[in-house]
Design a protein around this motif. Structure first.
Motif, PDB file in Angstrom:
ATOM      1  N   THR B   9      59.332  26.276  51.889  1.00 10.35           N
ATOM      2  CA  THR B   9      59.881  24.938  51.256  1.00 10.35           C
ATOM      3  C   THR B   9      59.145  24.258  50.243  1.00 10.35           C
ATOM      4  OG1 THR B   9      58.328  24.254  53.570  1.00 10.35           O
ATOM      5  CG2 THR B   9      61.250  24.827  53.639  1.00 10.35           C
ATOM      6  N   SER B  17      64.785  26.701  57.450  1.00  8.49           N
ATOM      7  CA  SER B  17      65.546  26.736  58.955  1.00  8.49           C
ATOM      8  C   SER B  17      67.048  27.366  58.319  1.00  8.49           C
ATOM      9  CB  SER B  17      66.577  25.323  59.392  1.00  8.49           C
ATOM     10  OG  SER B  17      67.237  25.037  58.002  1.00  8.49           O
ATOM     11  N   PRO B  20      70.625  25.612  59.032  1.00  7.39           N
ATOM     12  CA  PRO B  20      70.905  23.917  58.986  1.00  7.39           C
ATOM     13  C   PRO B  20      71.851  22.759  59.111  1.00  7.39           C
ATOM     14  CG  PRO B  20      70.114  24.853  56.569  1.00  7.39           C
ATOM     15  CD  PRO B  20      70.185  25.778  57.685  1.00  7.39           C
ATOM     16  N   ARG B  23      72.321  22.948  62.958  1.00 13.76           N
ATOM     17  CA  ARG B  23      71.595  21.598  63.194  1.00 13.76           C
ATOM     18  C   ARG B  23      71.217  20.031  63.161  1.00 13.76           C
ATOM     19  NH1 ARG B  23      68.038  20.366  66.680  1.00 13.76           N
ATOM     20  NH2 ARG B  23      66.331  19.988  66.302  1.00 13.76           N
ATOM     21  N   ILE B  65      73.547  25.081  50.659  1.00 15.91           N
ATOM     22  CA  ILE B  65      72.777  24.783  50.441  1.00 15.91           C
ATOM     23  C   ILE B  65      72.353  23.442  49.517  1.00 15.91           C
ATOM     24  CG2 ILE B  65      70.154  24.273  51.906  1.00 15.91           C
ATOM     25  CD1 ILE B  65      71.517  26.530  53.199  1.00 15.91           C
ATOM     26  N   ILE B  77      66.634  20.533  52.787  1.00 19.04           N
ATOM     27  CA  ILE B  77      67.505  20.066  53.606  1.00 19.04           C
ATOM     28  C   ILE B  77      66.463  19.801  54.469  1.00 19.04           C
ATOM     29  CG2 ILE B  77      67.821  21.994  54.259  1.00 19.04           C
ATOM     30  CD1 ILE B  77      70.471  20.060  53.636  1.00 19.04           C
ATOM     31  N   GLU B  78      65.761  20.798  54.775  1.00 21.41           N
ATOM     32  CA  GLU B  78      64.866  20.454  56.125  1.00 21.41           C
ATOM     33  C   GLU B  78      63.781  19.403  56.032  1.00 21.41           C
ATOM     34  OE1 GLU B  78      64.183  23.215  53.597  1.00 21.41           O
ATOM     35  OE2 GLU B  78      65.248  24.713  54.970  1.00 21.41           O
ATOM     36  N   ILE B  81      66.024  16.611  57.735  1.00 20.59           N
ATOM     37  CA  ILE B  81      66.696  17.672  59.219  1.00 20.59           C
ATOM     38  C   ILE B  81      65.869  16.731  60.086  1.00 20.59           C
ATOM     39  CG2 ILE B  81      66.483  19.655  61.032  1.00 20.59           C
ATOM     40  CD1 ILE B  81      67.342  21.170  59.025  1.00 20.59           C
TER      41      ILE B  81
END
Lengths: 189, 116
Positions: B9, B17, B20, B23, B65, B77-78, B81
């Motif tokens: 990342t 992840s 994603p 999650r 993504i 995207i992390e 989250i």
């Protein structure tokens, strides 16, 4: 007379006479006031007043009970990720009933914006610590006291500044006959 | 799905992840469930439901993504989250604090008057 007038006019044209007033940035002002209204709508239990200063700084005045909820909301809510506590201070205005005005300055890296939270308290009422929300508040909330052992002013986090009372242990019940005190123990007044 | 995961990342302590979408789906449904316990007229509930539903629809509609990150437009995207996890814990605390109630106490007169 005419020559001096000419000199004045010539001097005037070379200097720039445009005023040094900051230009009004209506767009930012409106964005900030809209966001301030958003916060006031979501947290009416704590927010007493919201204002945007002439320098385009958003200030939210809250009740002192709402320090932790408001700071946590501003840190965690997706629309307001103010994860940085840049400053925490207090302003002393002696003429007021609640003389101390606590100020928290927050910064949001995601949305590149700043906000100021203000609360009030007087000399005797404690306010909740902001440390559970922002670890940076630990340093700003430290107590300053004079330590007799090291003979200087020390600063400690609030949890560590306890008072250690020295009790008189010369009573006959507590003295141990075999106890020898070494020469190195410091003499404490 | 190309199946190509990014290597890193770029942020310290934030791992890439593996799934994603799954999650985010779980987190958003949990947030919406905890928002149900708040009274319907609370501003927090309306605004947060609108925000989460928008993001949830984007997650459901976009399988790729990279394109999803660009559509949500809130970082990687992390990070999205992490924002959802924070919103979940915040919504649970809001249920406890009930900040939609009217003001606890009016400030004393001239408290916020400046200049004095």
């Amino acid at each position: 007379m005419a020559s001096s007038l000419c000199r004045f006019v010539r001097g005037g044209f070379s200097r720039n006479f445009s005023s040094t007033v900051r230009p009004k940035d209506e767009v930012t002002h409106n964005q900030l006031s809209a966001f301030g209204e958003y916060i006031a709508e979501i947290l009416p239990k704590y927010v007493q007043q919201v204002q945007v200063t002439c320098f385009n700084e958003l200030e939210v005045m809250i009740h002192p009970d709402g320090v932790v909820p408001v700071l946590l909301f501003l840190r965690d809510h997706t629309n307001a990720q103010f994860k940085n506590l840049t400053d925490q201070t207090a302003v002393d205005i002696p003429s007021r009933q609640n003389r101390f005005e606590l100020v928290y300055n927050l910064l949001s890296l995601r949305f590149n914006s700043r906000i100021r939270i203000k609360t009030y308290t007087d000399e005797l009422t404690p306010v909740d610590s902001a440390v559970p929300v922002h670890l940076a508040a630990n340093w700003y909330e430290r107590e300053v006291r004079y330590d007799d052992e090291v003979k200087r002013v020390v600063a400690e986090p609030v949890e560590l500044s306890q008072e250690f009372r020295k009790f008189d242990l010369n009573s006959p019940w507590e003295v141990f006959p075999a106890h020898r005190e070494s020469k190195d123990t410091p003499k404490l007044e | 799905m190309a199946g190509v995961l990014k290597k890193t990342t770029g942020l310290v302590g934030l791992a890439v992840s593996q799934n994603p979408h799954e999650r985010l789906r779980i987190l958003y449904s949990k947030i919406l469930a905890s928002l149900q316990t708040i009274p319907k007229d609370a501003a927090y509930r309306t605004y947060t439901e609108q925000l989460i539903n928008d993001r949830f629809d984007l997650v459901k509609s976009e399988p790729d993504i990279e394109k999803l990150e660009r559509k949500i437009n809130c970082g990687q995207i992390e990070e999205v989250i992490v924002q959802a996890e924070n919103e979940l814990s915040l919504s649970r605390k809001m249920v406890e604090w009930k900040p939609w109630e009217p003001l606890i106490e009016e400030p004393p007169t001239n408290q916020w008057k400046w200049p004095i």
